[in-house]
Write an enzyme that holds these catalytic residues in place. Sequence first.
Site, PDB file in Angstrom:
ATOM      1  N   LYS A 129       7.806   0.637  -1.967  1.00  0.00           N
ATOM      2  CA  LYS A 129       6.388   0.977  -1.984  1.00  0.00           C
ATOM      3  C   LYS A 129       5.875   1.355  -3.368  1.00  0.00           C
ATOM      4  O   LYS A 129       4.673   1.339  -3.617  1.00  0.00           O
ATOM      5  CB  LYS A 129       6.090   2.098  -0.976  1.00  0.00           C
ATOM      6  CG  LYS A 129       6.218   1.600   0.467  1.00  0.00           C
ATOM      7  CD  LYS A 129       5.711   2.594   1.489  1.00  0.00           C
ATOM      8  CE  LYS A 129       5.753   1.976   2.872  1.00  0.00           C
ATOM      9  NZ  LYS A 129       5.325   2.856   3.935  1.00  0.00           N
ATOM     10  N   LYS A 210       9.848  -7.334   6.130  1.00  0.00           N
ATOM     11  CA  LYS A 210       9.657  -6.625   7.393  1.00  0.00           C
ATOM     12  C   LYS A 210       8.176  -6.616   7.785  1.00  0.00           C
ATOM     13  O   LYS A 210       7.324  -6.432   6.919  1.00  0.00           O
ATOM     14  CB  LYS A 210      10.143  -5.182   7.200  1.00  0.00           C
ATOM     15  CG  LYS A 210       9.990  -4.284   8.399  1.00  0.00           C
ATOM     16  CD  LYS A 210      10.373  -2.861   8.032  1.00  0.00           C
ATOM     17  CE  LYS A 210       9.217  -2.082   7.435  1.00  0.00           C
ATOM     18  NZ  LYS A 210       8.371  -1.385   8.387  1.00  0.00           N
ATOM     19  N   LYS A 213       2.560  -2.435   8.753  1.00  0.00           N
ATOM     20  CA  LYS A 213       1.120  -2.182   8.926  1.00  0.00           C
ATOM     21  C   LYS A 213       0.384  -2.370   7.608  1.00  0.00           C
ATOM     22  O   LYS A 213      -0.673  -2.980   7.560  1.00  0.00           O
ATOM     23  CB  LYS A 213       0.887  -0.728   9.369  1.00  0.00           C
ATOM     24  CG  LYS A 213       1.338  -0.391  10.744  1.00  0.00           C
ATOM     25  CD  LYS A 213       0.930   1.049  11.038  1.00  0.00           C
ATOM     26  CE  LYS A 213       2.083   1.906  11.489  1.00  0.00           C
ATOM     27  NZ  LYS A 213       2.914   2.506  10.459  1.00  0.00           N
TER      28      LYS A 213
HETATM   29  N1  AQP Z   1       9.060  -4.568  11.487  1.00  0.00           N
HETATM   30  C1  AQP Z   1       9.564  -3.621  12.261  1.00  0.00           C
HETATM   31  N2  AQP Z   1      10.480  -3.928  13.207  1.00  0.00           N
HETATM   32  C2  AQP Z   1      10.992  -2.944  14.014  1.00  0.00           C
HETATM   33  N3  AQP Z   1      10.623  -1.642  13.927  1.00  0.00           N
HETATM   34  C3  AQP Z   1       9.709  -1.309  12.999  1.00  0.00           C
HETATM   35  N4  AQP Z   1       9.122  -0.153  12.651  1.00  0.00           N
HETATM   36  C4  AQP Z   1       8.251  -0.346  11.644  1.00  0.00           C
HETATM   37  N5  AQP Z   1       8.238  -1.642  11.306  1.00  0.00           N
HETATM   38  C5  AQP Z   1       9.129  -2.274  12.126  1.00  0.00           C
HETATM   39  C6  AQP Z   1       9.397   1.121  13.313  1.00  0.00           C
HETATM   40  O1  AQP Z   1       8.152   1.624  13.777  1.00  0.00           O
HETATM   41  C7  AQP Z   1       8.072   3.034  13.513  1.00  0.00           C
HETATM   42  C8  AQP Z   1       6.851   3.265  12.625  1.00  0.00           C
HETATM   43  O2  AQP Z   1       7.119   4.062  11.562  1.00  0.00           O
HETATM   44  P1  AQP Z   1       6.060   4.448  10.451  1.00  0.00           P
HETATM   45  O3  AQP Z   1       4.687   4.192  10.897  1.00  0.00           O
HETATM   46  O4  AQP Z   1       6.346   5.856  10.063  1.00  0.00           O
HETATM   47  O5  AQP Z   1       6.366   3.603   9.170  1.00  0.00           O
HETATM   48  P2  AQP Z   1       7.118   2.317   8.804  1.00  0.00           P
HETATM   49  O6  AQP Z   1       8.509   2.311   9.284  1.00  0.00           O
HETATM   50  O7  AQP Z   1       6.975   2.189   7.315  1.00  0.00           O
HETATM   51  O8  AQP Z   1       6.263   1.223   9.570  1.00  0.00           O
HETATM   52  P3  AQP Z   1       5.302   0.158   8.992  1.00  0.00           P
HETATM   53  O9  AQP Z   1       4.707  -0.561  10.121  1.00  0.00           O
HETATM   54  O10 AQP Z   1       5.984  -0.664   7.955  1.00  0.00           O
HETATM   55  O11 AQP Z   1       4.163   1.023   8.347  1.00  0.00           O
HETATM   56  P4  AQP Z   1       3.616   1.178   6.898  1.00  0.00           P
HETATM   57  O12 AQP Z   1       3.197  -0.175   6.442  1.00  0.00           O
HETATM   58  O13 AQP Z   1       2.499   2.112   7.079  1.00  0.00           O
HETATM   59  O14 AQP Z   1       4.707   1.755   6.041  1.00  0.00           O
HETATM   60  C9  AQP Z   1       9.425   3.420  12.907  1.00  0.00           C
HETATM   61  O15 AQP Z   1      10.312   3.843  13.926  1.00  0.00           O
HETATM   62  C10 AQP Z   1       9.899   2.137  12.304  1.00  0.00           C
HETATM   63  O16 AQP Z   1      11.302   2.071  12.154  1.00  0.00           O
END
Ligand code: AQP
Length: 346
Positions: A129, A210, A213
């Site tokens: 990030k 991956k 969001k």
């Molecule tokens: N691509 C993915 N496949 C499976 N699990 C996923 N998770 C996130 N992306 C995937 C799981 O969803 C939860 C959300 O965690 P988060 O919102 O704290 O942040 P993250 O892991 O960084 O998720 P994102 O969607 O990638 O969000 P942003 O872009 O905001 O950083 C966790 O349990 C994660 O493992």
Amino acid sequence: MTDSAAAALREAPHVDRPRVLSGMQPTDALHLGNYLGALRQWVERQDERDALFCVVDLHALTVPEAVDPATLRHRSRAVAALYFACGLDPERNVVFLQSHVPEHAECSWILTCTTPLGWLYRMTQFKAKSEGRDSVGAGLLTYPVLQAADILLYDADEVPVGEDQVQHVELTRDIAMRFNHLFGDTFVLPRAVVPAAGARIMGLDDPTEKMSKSIMVERPGHGIGLLDPPDVLKKTIMSAVTDSQREFRFEHASPGVRNLLTILASLVGESHETISERFGGRGYGDLKKAVLEAVSETVTPIRERFEALMDDPVELDRILERGAAAARERASATLQRVKAAVGVGG
Ligand code: AQP
């Protein structure tokens, strides 16, 4: 350590009914990866667990330039509504917004002081990030400590997450062990629980990344949003990157096809082999249509329930206030233990 603090510790680990804590950032609406990697297992195990789930709105501040206050406030409630729309029952789980429980930030400061900087620089999410950015806020580096506080405040045994968050849960264990070593047994050591299928869903436009969001905000074809309308779902899924072969065997397939097979297998509850055999000799268009059908069956009722919940903001806020009160009761007991251990607040 006081007698009552020791007694509180003896309760854990919670053998009969494991204690669970997990959460998601309200960076935007949730996607299919969030659902398959985490949310679905929260719902499936809600009868067997003593569980707390939060919307980690303080974490969303780690990229302050990306959020405007009204949007963040709205998204935080929307993510809570999505938890409920996906089947999380507020009567059987404690659901709350992280910023409604100030103990998280207070505990985080104490843990920040005992966490070596080197541990934080090693986190792959920080590297990913911060890459290519001239300047990043200190919170982007230290937010895994806040996440550790989120988990440790509730004496959680289990943290159900997707694969990308396993490193952070392991860091939480290390932070807890270090604290226990320095100040005496204070924290329960949690472990990550990842689902057998769907732990890492990849982007449809680039299956080497991956599904995320924050990427979805910039690239619409990247992810499958749980709230995407039918025409958007169709466009995203039918445009998913594949290849020019017709290779459905999982181990030989290209990353894009493997991702589609994984999505379908975890949505319909079948193995990769069964799915691969079914599509062998056919084109990728058929596979995409089957994915679209399975995704639509899953997200349509979620979207409908979500809309009904957002139509009643007063009730939603009432549920979240009740959740915050229940969470605070537990968090403040742990924080007292932590403050007593380090010698502040007495
Ligand atoms: N691509 C993915 N496949 C499976 N699990 C996923 N998770 C996130 N992306 C995937 C799981 O969803 C939860 C959300 O965690 P988060 O919102 O704290 O942040 P993250 O892991 O960084 O998720 P994102 O969607 O990638 O969000 P942003 O872009 O905001 O950083 C966790 O349990 C994660 O493992």
